[in-house]
Design an enzyme around this catalytic site. Sequence first.
Site, mmCIF file in Angstrom:
data_model
loop_
_atom_site.group_PDB
_atom_site.id
_atom_site.type_symbol
_atom_site.label_atom_id
_atom_site.label_comp_id
_atom_site.label_asym_id
_atom_site.label_seq_id
_atom_site.Cartn_x
_atom_site.Cartn_y
_atom_site.Cartn_z
ATOM 1 N N HIS A 74 0.870 -1.162 0.060
ATOM 2 C CA HIS A 74 -0.017 0.076 -0.080
ATOM 3 C C HIS A 74 1.023 1.172 -0.005
ATOM 4 O O HIS A 74 1.655 1.356 0.985
ATOM 5 C CB HIS A 74 -0.858 0.061 1.266
ATOM 6 N N GLY B 267 -1.387 11.802 3.667
ATOM 7 C CA GLY B 267 -1.043 12.680 2.709
ATOM 8 C C GLY B 267 -0.351 12.214 1.468
ATOM 9 O O GLY B 267 0.645 12.810 1.005
ATOM 10 N N LYS B 268 -0.033 11.031 1.353
ATOM 11 C CA LYS B 268 0.696 10.163 0.345
ATOM 12 C C LYS B 268 0.417 10.721 -1.009
ATOM 13 O O LYS B 268 1.119 11.086 -1.926
ATOM 14 C CB LYS B 268 0.575 8.591 0.500
ATOM 15 N N SER B 269 -0.948 10.501 -1.432
ATOM 16 C CA SER B 269 -1.503 10.891 -2.894
ATOM 17 C C SER B 269 -1.312 12.108 -3.094
ATOM 18 O O SER B 269 -0.971 12.716 -4.097
ATOM 19 C CB SER B 269 -2.919 10.508 -2.990
ATOM 20 N N ASP C 212 -1.900 3.933 -4.455
ATOM 21 C CA ASP C 212 -2.762 2.972 -3.523
ATOM 22 C C ASP C 212 -2.214 1.765 -3.592
ATOM 23 O O ASP C 212 -1.606 1.458 -2.484
ATOM 24 C CB ASP C 212 -4.229 2.811 -4.111
ATOM 25 N N GLU D 280 -6.432 8.360 -6.491
ATOM 26 C CA GLU D 280 -7.596 8.954 -5.730
ATOM 27 C C GLU D 280 -7.304 10.056 -4.643
ATOM 28 O O GLU D 280 -6.277 9.983 -4.257
ATOM 29 C CB GLU D 280 -8.206 8.120 -4.817
ATOM 30 N N ARG E 160 18.728 13.036 12.324
ATOM 31 C CA ARG E 160 19.157 14.543 12.592
ATOM 32 C C ARG E 160 20.419 14.641 11.577
ATOM 33 O O ARG E 160 20.803 15.721 11.431
ATOM 34 C CB ARG E 160 19.476 14.895 13.789
#
Length: 320
Positions: free
Chosen positions: A143, A163-165, A182, A207, A248
């Site tokens: 996914h 917030g990937k798409s 997706d 999507e 870091r």
Amino acid sequence: MPVPGITVETILREHEDLKLALITGEEGLTNRINNAEINRPGLSLTGFFDFFANDRIQIFGKGEWAYLNSLTPEHLNDITEKFFQFHLNCIIYTHGNEPQTPFVEMAKQKGIPLFLTPVSTHRFITLISQILDRALAPRTMRHGVLIEVFGIGTLLTGKSGVGKSETALELIERGHRLVADDMVEIRRLSESYLIGSCSDLLRHHMEIRGLGILNIKDLFGVGSVRDHKLIELIINLKEWEEHAEYERTGIELSTEDILGVSIPYIEIPVKPGRNIPIIVETAAMNQRLRKMGKNSAKEFSTKLNTYIQQSKIETNPVKD
């Protein structure tokens, strides 16, 4: 996900460059091939069937064809009967050489697809091996969103809604290319390479919550998409946690194992105000530098250590 086989019919119908002509055995076109290796049965045709790789595609080149032509009719019939006692998925004659009549008759009787191709043996084996390697490669589904960023195949992962798409959409608007949204199909084509792609149904679609299903190719043009890409970087988008520890320095890059292949892995915390697409772009460029043997974090660490050592010497000079 189990490794799928490929039917003989798929090879016949979808790969015209093989120039296959079916002689007989049409009922056997549903036979499945589960072995990416091919077999030239020269030794078996002499009567030695120990270790006969009957589960592979049987290739009859000039040598096998000439040998069968040299046999007496009685010997040829005997070898034919022994050969077809095994379960075979298909037989292919190369160089346009016509199959011997006993082989054609037995293949018809057993329902074994028998093909003829004008392609040379060496060329045919090269082509069919590439097809089988792709079709039978170990695979899994992940996914996420796979996007090409500055030439680096970058797999964006994270929980649903992180917030990937949306990140991928802004990257596409900035000139990068979508591979899959997706569900990403991942295949291992060698011991160190993973190829990511998308199903035919979902290809070029994305999507976006609030907008629905978008066709990226229609919206941004053919240059905004590609069908598959080598996966070289995994970026996991994770909601910001106030007291969590995050990388870091970047001196040592973590990896994630997929199908036995270790892929560089980065975790990026997401919160309002952070420009995630720019961070992803920078991570991809940095990975490209690492591939070229340049590690900015290690170079800085080396300079810092050198500076500290020099400061110690200047602060505590050696007395005569």
